[in-house]
Write a protein that holds these residues in place. Structure first.
Motif, PDB file in Angstrom:
ATOM      1  N   LEU A 102       2.104  23.584  24.237  1.00 32.49           N
ATOM      2  CA  LEU A 102       0.953  24.136  25.079  1.00 32.49           C
ATOM      3  C   LEU A 102       0.408  23.522  26.055  1.00 32.49           C
ATOM      4  O   LEU A 102      -0.285  22.355  25.443  1.00 32.49           O
ATOM      5  CB  LEU A 102       0.482  25.120  24.185  1.00 32.49           C
ATOM      6  CG  LEU A 102       0.819  25.860  22.668  1.00 32.49           C
ATOM      7  CD1 LEU A 102      -0.152  26.450  21.764  1.00 32.49           C
ATOM      8  CD2 LEU A 102       1.405  27.084  23.291  1.00 32.49           C
ATOM      9  N   LYS A 103       0.456  23.591  27.169  1.00 33.42           N
ATOM     10  CA  LYS A 103      -0.359  21.754  27.844  1.00 33.42           C
ATOM     11  C   LYS A 103      -1.721  22.608  27.975  1.00 33.42           C
ATOM     12  O   LYS A 103      -2.415  21.738  28.215  1.00 33.42           O
ATOM     13  CB  LYS A 103       0.135  21.899  30.137  1.00 33.42           C
ATOM     14  CG  LYS A 103       1.541  21.703  29.163  1.00 33.42           C
ATOM     15  CD  LYS A 103       2.284  20.325  28.961  1.00 33.42           C
ATOM     16  CE  LYS A 103       3.904  20.380  28.824  1.00 33.42           C
ATOM     17  NZ  LYS A 103       4.291  19.231  29.008  1.00 33.42           N
ATOM     18  N   GLU A 145      -1.089  35.779  22.902  1.00 36.76           N
ATOM     19  CA  GLU A 145       0.082  36.950  23.156  1.00 36.76           C
ATOM     20  C   GLU A 145       1.526  36.545  23.359  1.00 36.76           C
ATOM     21  O   GLU A 145       2.375  37.432  22.966  1.00 36.76           O
ATOM     22  CB  GLU A 145      -0.601  38.406  24.311  1.00 36.76           C
ATOM     23  CG  GLU A 145       0.401  39.019  24.177  1.00 36.76           C
ATOM     24  CD  GLU A 145      -0.578  40.262  24.840  1.00 36.76           C
ATOM     25  OE1 GLU A 145       0.058  41.973  25.829  1.00 36.76           O
ATOM     26  OE2 GLU A 145      -1.341  40.453  25.711  1.00 36.76           O
ATOM     27  N   GLU A 146       1.633  36.041  24.516  1.00 34.82           N
ATOM     28  CA  GLU A 146       2.171  35.273  24.815  1.00 34.82           C
ATOM     29  C   GLU A 146       3.401  34.441  24.278  1.00 34.82           C
ATOM     30  O   GLU A 146       4.593  34.854  24.260  1.00 34.82           O
ATOM     31  CB  GLU A 146       2.249  34.612  26.284  1.00 34.82           C
ATOM     32  CG  GLU A 146       3.658  33.863  26.637  1.00 34.82           C
ATOM     33  CD  GLU A 146       2.868  33.194  28.082  1.00 34.82           C
ATOM     34  OE1 GLU A 146       3.419  32.590  29.143  1.00 34.82           O
ATOM     35  OE2 GLU A 146       1.856  32.869  28.889  1.00 34.82           O
ATOM     36  N   LEU A 147       2.667  33.517  23.355  1.00 35.89           N
ATOM     37  CA  LEU A 147       3.667  32.942  22.164  1.00 35.89           C
ATOM     38  C   LEU A 147       3.822  33.820  21.327  1.00 35.89           C
ATOM     39  O   LEU A 147       4.983  33.662  20.901  1.00 35.89           O
ATOM     40  CB  LEU A 147       1.874  32.152  21.662  1.00 35.89           C
ATOM     41  CG  LEU A 147       2.786  30.756  20.530  1.00 35.89           C
ATOM     42  CD1 LEU A 147       4.227  30.319  21.018  1.00 35.89           C
ATOM     43  CD2 LEU A 147       2.259  30.628  19.594  1.00 35.89           C
ATOM     44  N   GLN A 148       3.785  35.082  21.021  1.00 34.39           N
ATOM     45  CA  GLN A 148       3.905  36.385  20.049  1.00 34.39           C
ATOM     46  C   GLN A 148       5.042  36.663  20.432  1.00 34.39           C
ATOM     47  O   GLN A 148       6.059  36.649  19.696  1.00 34.39           O
ATOM     48  CB  GLN A 148       3.238  37.051  19.820  1.00 34.39           C
ATOM     49  CG  GLN A 148       3.313  38.003  18.579  1.00 34.39           C
ATOM     50  CD  GLN A 148       2.089  39.248  17.935  1.00 34.39           C
ATOM     51  OE1 GLN A 148       0.984  38.911  18.945  1.00 34.39           O
ATOM     52  NE2 GLN A 148       2.275  39.674  16.917  1.00 34.39           N
ATOM     53  N   ASN A 193       1.526  27.124  31.356  1.00 42.17           N
ATOM     54  CA  ASN A 193       1.149  26.130  30.145  1.00 42.17           C
ATOM     55  C   ASN A 193       2.015  26.322  28.914  1.00 42.17           C
ATOM     56  O   ASN A 193       1.758  26.071  28.157  1.00 42.17           O
ATOM     57  CB  ASN A 193      -0.499  26.746  30.641  1.00 42.17           C
ATOM     58  CG  ASN A 193      -0.858  25.998  30.993  1.00 42.17           C
ATOM     59  OD1 ASN A 193      -1.117  24.788  31.511  1.00 42.17           O
ATOM     60  ND2 ASN A 193      -1.560  26.862  32.165  1.00 42.17           N
ATOM     61  N   LEU A 194       2.996  27.257  28.639  1.00 43.34           N
ATOM     62  CA  LEU A 194       3.176  27.542  27.479  1.00 43.34           C
ATOM     63  C   LEU A 194       5.000  27.308  28.176  1.00 43.34           C
ATOM     64  O   LEU A 194       5.472  28.131  28.878  1.00 43.34           O
ATOM     65  CB  LEU A 194       3.232  28.800  27.351  1.00 43.34           C
ATOM     66  CG  LEU A 194       4.220  29.457  25.704  1.00 43.34           C
ATOM     67  CD1 LEU A 194       4.136  28.701  24.898  1.00 43.34           C
ATOM     68  CD2 LEU A 194       3.813  31.053  25.185  1.00 43.34           C
ATOM     69  N   ILE A 195       5.598  26.608  27.272  1.00 42.84           N
ATOM     70  CA  ILE A 195       7.266  25.898  27.400  1.00 42.84           C
ATOM     71  C   ILE A 195       8.127  26.144  25.876  1.00 42.84           C
ATOM     72  O   ILE A 195       7.450  25.709  25.436  1.00 42.84           O
ATOM     73  CB  ILE A 195       7.363  24.526  28.315  1.00 42.84           C
ATOM     74  CG1 ILE A 195       6.624  24.712  29.477  1.00 42.84           C
ATOM     75  CG2 ILE A 195       9.177  24.421  28.441  1.00 42.84           C
ATOM     76  CD1 ILE A 195       6.566  22.921  30.104  1.00 42.84           C
ATOM     77  N   VAL A 225      -9.759  28.478  26.490  1.00 45.45           N
ATOM     78  CA  VAL A 225      -9.847  29.437  25.483  1.00 45.45           C
ATOM     79  C   VAL A 225     -10.823  29.796  24.276  1.00 45.45           C
ATOM     80  O   VAL A 225      -9.236  29.309  23.508  1.00 45.45           O
ATOM     81  CB  VAL A 225      -9.899  30.575  26.472  1.00 45.45           C
ATOM     82  CG1 VAL A 225     -10.315  31.511  25.702  1.00 45.45           C
ATOM     83  CG2 VAL A 225      -9.735  30.401  27.875  1.00 45.45           C
ATOM     84  N   LEU A 226     -11.753  28.757  24.009  1.00 42.86           N
ATOM     85  CA  LEU A 226     -11.275  29.357  22.353  1.00 42.86           C
ATOM     86  C   LEU A 226     -11.117  29.944  21.616  1.00 42.86           C
ATOM     87  O   LEU A 226      -9.884  30.255  20.203  1.00 42.86           O
ATOM     88  CB  LEU A 226     -13.206  28.775  22.486  1.00 42.86           C
ATOM     89  CG  LEU A 226     -13.846  28.714  20.774  1.00 42.86           C
ATOM     90  CD1 LEU A 226     -14.544  28.181  20.061  1.00 42.86           C
ATOM     91  CD2 LEU A 226     -14.120  30.244  19.871  1.00 42.86           C
ATOM     92  N   ASN A 227     -11.023  31.281  22.299  1.00 40.06           N
ATOM     93  CA  ASN A 227     -10.469  32.918  21.289  1.00 40.06           C
ATOM     94  C   ASN A 227      -8.947  32.737  21.483  1.00 40.06           C
ATOM     95  O   ASN A 227      -8.191  32.823  20.089  1.00 40.06           O
ATOM     96  CB  ASN A 227     -11.328  33.839  21.788  1.00 40.06           C
ATOM     97  CG  ASN A 227     -12.661  33.750  21.461  1.00 40.06           C
ATOM     98  OD1 ASN A 227     -13.198  33.867  20.892  1.00 40.06           O
ATOM     99  ND2 ASN A 227     -13.809  35.095  21.959  1.00 40.06           N
ATOM    100  N   GLU A 228      -8.614  31.611  22.494  1.00 40.42           N
ATOM    101  CA  GLU A 228      -6.789  31.613  22.581  1.00 40.42           C
ATOM    102  C   GLU A 228      -6.584  30.959  21.069  1.00 40.42           C
ATOM    103  O   GLU A 228      -5.780  31.050  20.686  1.00 40.42           O
ATOM    104  CB  GLU A 228      -6.860  31.606  23.640  1.00 40.42           C
ATOM    105  CG  GLU A 228      -7.021  32.528  24.609  1.00 40.42           C
ATOM    106  CD  GLU A 228      -6.124  34.399  24.015  1.00 40.42           C
ATOM    107  OE1 GLU A 228      -5.545  33.543  23.203  1.00 40.42           O
ATOM    108  OE2 GLU A 228      -5.965  34.915  24.751  1.00 40.42           O
ATOM    109  N   GLY A 229      -7.069  29.643  20.745  1.00 39.21           N
ATOM    110  CA  GLY A 229      -7.082  28.832  20.232  1.00 39.21           C
ATOM    111  C   GLY A 229      -7.002  29.741  18.492  1.00 39.21           C
ATOM    112  O   GLY A 229      -5.877  29.399  18.618  1.00 39.21           O
ATOM    113  N   VAL A 230      -7.789  29.701  18.670  1.00 37.97           N
ATOM    114  CA  VAL A 230      -8.408  31.152  16.767  1.00 37.97           C
ATOM    115  C   VAL A 230      -6.948  32.258  16.785  1.00 37.97           C
ATOM    116  O   VAL A 230      -6.532  31.593  15.926  1.00 37.97           O
ATOM    117  CB  VAL A 230      -9.513  31.977  16.718  1.00 37.97           C
ATOM    118  CG1 VAL A 230      -9.934  32.519  15.927  1.00 37.97           C
ATOM    119  CG2 VAL A 230     -10.816  30.716  17.434  1.00 37.97           C
ATOM    120  N   ASN A 231      -6.828  32.546  18.847  1.00 36.85           N
ATOM    121  CA  ASN A 231      -6.051  33.781  18.281  1.00 36.85           C
ATOM    122  C   ASN A 231      -4.167  33.182  17.802  1.00 36.85           C
ATOM    123  O   ASN A 231      -3.258  33.895  17.181  1.00 36.85           O
ATOM    124  CB  ASN A 231      -5.955  35.005  19.106  1.00 36.85           C
ATOM    125  CG  ASN A 231      -7.172  35.629  19.343  1.00 36.85           C
ATOM    126  OD1 ASN A 231      -7.524  35.693  17.938  1.00 36.85           O
ATOM    127  ND2 ASN A 231      -7.388  35.822  20.177  1.00 36.85           N
TER     128      ASN A 231
END
Length: 398
Positions: free
Chosen positions: A209-210, A218-221, A193-195, A246-252
């Motif tokens: 971001l799919k 964390e993966e994006l960081q 989902n992350l390329i 996931v809402l919190n992942e969008g916020v982060n």
């Protein structure tokens, strides 16, 4: 003492602003059930009449109870999104959890459906899948388990693709002028989902971001740390067809690019009133950002888009987003079924709801879904020439 007074004035100002924006709660969509059945006895009477007189005797009390629950949930959801209130069995909910973790039971390929000629076109083949050595991008699938896809809806096609781990399906495949059969077994695979792709001869990274899944921030960081060491100073964040997650992942994810104490998201519910999600990183990634959006960018992907736009951290390119500005909460029932319905409204940092309205881009680019699905399978050099969103972002960043 003066600092204390200033702080009190600031808090009062914030309170007044919040009251002005949120003080008078209005529904984001109408819930009009303008009928009264008078009492629960009416419901019982209706069900009993159906059980005694319906032409087919296969309808049970359990069926009617389930139908009544689904009717309730449908009526408290936005008309265009009845799925926002749902009752899941244990098995169904497990699939939802796996999806949020980026895992799904699959035949090993991603595809797009053409209802006109009744075919699936393979857009990618998943690494580690049985399909890796049997299918190729642009293969067309005409039949699944000897069932023609002609005249099928997308939901019917998805039902044919769904199944359990190790369950095998036979596919009728067309490649150029060749027609052949392929047997594939379903497996539980992690979906990419992350390329991240580095744009050739530029200081720009292209990040797709799919879906917003657990652990993605964390993966994006980690990816950002890697490509910054290679001299990357600009990014193109592709949120097209990203329906959220996931809402919190969008916020982060938004927090990665926000100054400390910037408001990322505002939410409101009946119990707690207004809650502000605030950036809390001591250092943020001060990159030049272009965000690609379209009519299927929704929910957690809209959180990222609105936060970066409101704080002038990015330029948005594409079409108005889908407009899902509500949060659902999942409750566990006594029978271990899961019940989901809307409990919160979402607002941008400036206090604007995007429910049903969507988020407007800064630069409008009209690219059809058919064109997007065609270019998404190309390598980066060809995409830069044929992907209108991507080429526009590249010009703006350069």
């Amino acid at each position: 003492m003066k600092n204390v007074i200033r702080l009190q004035i600031l808090l009062l100002f914030i309170t007044l602003i919040s009251f002005a924006v949120f003080g008078q709660q209005k529904p984001l969509f109408e819930v009009n059930i303008n009928k009264s059945a008078q009492s629960e006895a009416t419901l019982e009477e209706v069900q009993q009449l159906i059980l005694e007189n319906y032409y087919y005797d296969g309808v049970t009390q359990s069926d009617l109870d389930w139908a009544a629950i689904e009717g309730i949930l449908r009526h408290i959801s936005p008309p265009q999104s009845p799925e926002l209130a749902t009752l899941w069995t244990d098995e169904e909910y497990e699939k939802i959890l796996n999806s949020l973790k980026g895992i799904k039971v699959t035949l090993g390929f991603n595809s797009t459906f053409n209802a006109t000629d009744g075919s699936l076109t393979v857009t990618s083949v998943l690494d580690g899948s049985e399909a890796k050595n049997k299918l190729a991008v642009n293969d067309r699938i005409l039949r699944i388990d000897d069932v023609s896809l002609k005249g099928k809806s997308i939901n019917e096609v998805n039902q044919l693709l769904d199944g359990e781990v190790n369950q095998t399906s036979a596919l009728k495949v067309v490649r150029d002028i060749e027609i052949f059969d392929v047997n594939l077994s379903r497996d539980s695979l992690r979906v990419e989902n992350l390329i991240v792709t580095k744009i050739p001869n530029n200081d720009i990274a292209f990040i797709e971001l799919k879906k917003i899944t657990l652990g993605m921030a964390e993966e994006l960081q980690k990816e950002i740390e890697d490509f910054r060491s290679e001299g990357i100073t600009k990014i193109i964040l592709d949120l097209r067809n990203n329906t959220g997650g996931v809402l919190n992942e969008g916020v982060n994810i938004a927090k990665l690019f926000m100054r400390k104490n910037d408001i990322v998201l505002r939410t409101q519910n009946r119990s707690n009133g207004v809650t502000n999600y605030v950036a809390d990183r001591d250092q943020f990634y001060d990159l030049k950002i272009a965000v690609l959006i379209n009519e299927n960018t929704a929910s957690a992907a809209e959180i990222i888009s609105s936060a970066l736009q409101d704080h002038d951290r990015a330029v948005l390119i594409g079409k108005k987003t889908y407009g899902k500005g509500v949060i659902e909460t999942t409750f566990t029932l006594k029978n271990d079924y899961r019940l989901k319905f809307i409990t919160n409204a979402m607002y941008s940092p400036k206090g604007v709801s995007w429910e049903s309205n969507g988020i407007l881009p800064d630069f409008y680019v009209d690219q059809s879904q058919a064109n997007y699905k065609e270019v998404v399978a190309l390598d980066i050099s060809d995409r830069l020439r044929r992907d209108l969103h991507l080429s526009t972002a590249l010009k703006l960043l350069k």
